[in-house]
Motif scaffolding. Structure first.
Motif, short mmCIF file in Angstrom:
data_model
loop_
_atom_site.label_atom_id
_atom_site.label_comp_id
_atom_site.label_asym_id
_atom_site.label_seq_id
_atom_site.Cartn_x
_atom_site.Cartn_y
_atom_site.Cartn_z
N THR A 152 51.62 -18.14 76.39
CA THR A 152 52.12 -17.38 74.78
C THR A 152 50.36 -18.11 74.43
O THR A 152 50.00 -17.22 73.80
CB THR A 152 52.79 -18.37 74.77
OG1 THR A 152 53.86 -18.37 75.33
CG2 THR A 152 53.57 -17.80 73.25
N GLU B 184 49.50 -17.69 70.37
CA GLU B 184 50.47 -17.98 69.45
C GLU B 184 50.76 -20.14 70.50
O GLU B 184 51.45 -19.80 71.23
CB GLU B 184 51.33 -17.66 70.00
CG GLU B 184 51.64 -16.07 69.16
CD GLU B 184 51.50 -16.48 67.58
OE1 GLU B 184 52.34 -17.27 67.09
OE2 GLU B 184 51.09 -15.73 66.66
N TRP C 207 55.64 -23.19 67.20
CA TRP C 207 56.15 -24.12 65.84
C TRP C 207 56.75 -25.27 65.87
O TRP C 207 56.30 -26.66 65.71
CB TRP C 207 56.77 -23.12 64.88
CG TRP C 207 57.79 -23.18 63.94
CD1 TRP C 207 56.93 -24.17 62.42
CD2 TRP C 207 58.52 -24.40 63.30
NE1 TRP C 207 57.05 -24.89 61.90
CE2 TRP C 207 58.62 -25.12 62.16
CE3 TRP C 207 59.86 -24.26 63.89
CZ2 TRP C 207 59.69 -25.14 61.35
CZ3 TRP C 207 61.09 -25.44 63.38
CH2 TRP C 207 60.87 -25.41 61.93
N TYR D 57 59.49 -20.94 68.80
CA TYR D 57 58.47 -20.04 68.41
C TYR D 57 59.02 -18.89 66.89
O TYR D 57 58.36 -18.12 66.51
CB TYR D 57 58.49 -18.52 69.32
CG TYR D 57 57.33 -19.18 70.25
CD1 TYR D 57 56.00 -20.18 70.88
CD2 TYR D 57 57.74 -19.72 71.74
CE1 TYR D 57 54.98 -20.30 71.75
CE2 TYR D 57 57.16 -20.24 72.23
CZ TYR D 57 55.73 -20.39 72.87
OH TYR D 57 55.18 -20.78 74.01
#
Length: 100
Positions: A45, A51, A54, A69
C-alpha cells in the motif's frame, strides 16, 4: 508476495453509522503468516499508493490483525479465530468474493 486465504470484501457503504466503506477479510494459517500478510499489505500500500495505515492493532498476538485505512479496514485472522468471530455473517452484508 504473501497472500491471504479466503478473501472476502464486504461493502458497508449502505450501512448506517459506519465510518469505513469496506471490510476486507482474509486469513492465514499461523501467527507468523498472519503477521507476514499484514506487513505485505502495509508495504504494498505504501509502495503502490503512498498510503500508510491510520491505525494498526493486533500485531503482538498475531491472531487477528486490523489495518485501518479509514475508508477500508483490513481484517487478517488466523483461520480458527476467523471462524469463531465470523464477522461476515455478523454484518450480513453483500459479500464480494476475491476478484482473482
Amino acid at each position: 508476495m504473501v497472500k491471504g486465504h479466503d478473501i472476502s470484501i464486504i461493502d458497508l457503504r449502505n450501512k448506517t453509522n459506519f465510518i469505513c466503506d469496506y471490510f476486507i477479510i482474509c486469513n492465514g494459517e499461523s501467527q507468523s503468516q498472519v503477521c507476514a500478510i499484514s506487513r505485505s499489505i502495509e508495504n504494498r500500500t505504501i509502495e503502490k499508493l503512498q498510503e500508510k495505515p491510520w491505525h494498526v492493532e493486533g500485531i503482538k498476538n498475531g491472531e487477528w490483525i486490523l489495518i485501518d485505512y479509514v475508508s477500508i479496514v483490513v481484517h487478517i485472522f488466523q483461520k480458527k479465530v476467523r471462524l469463531y468471530y465470523d464477522i461476515e455473517s455478523l454484518w450480513n452484508s453483500k459479500k464480494m468474493k476475491d476478484p482473482n
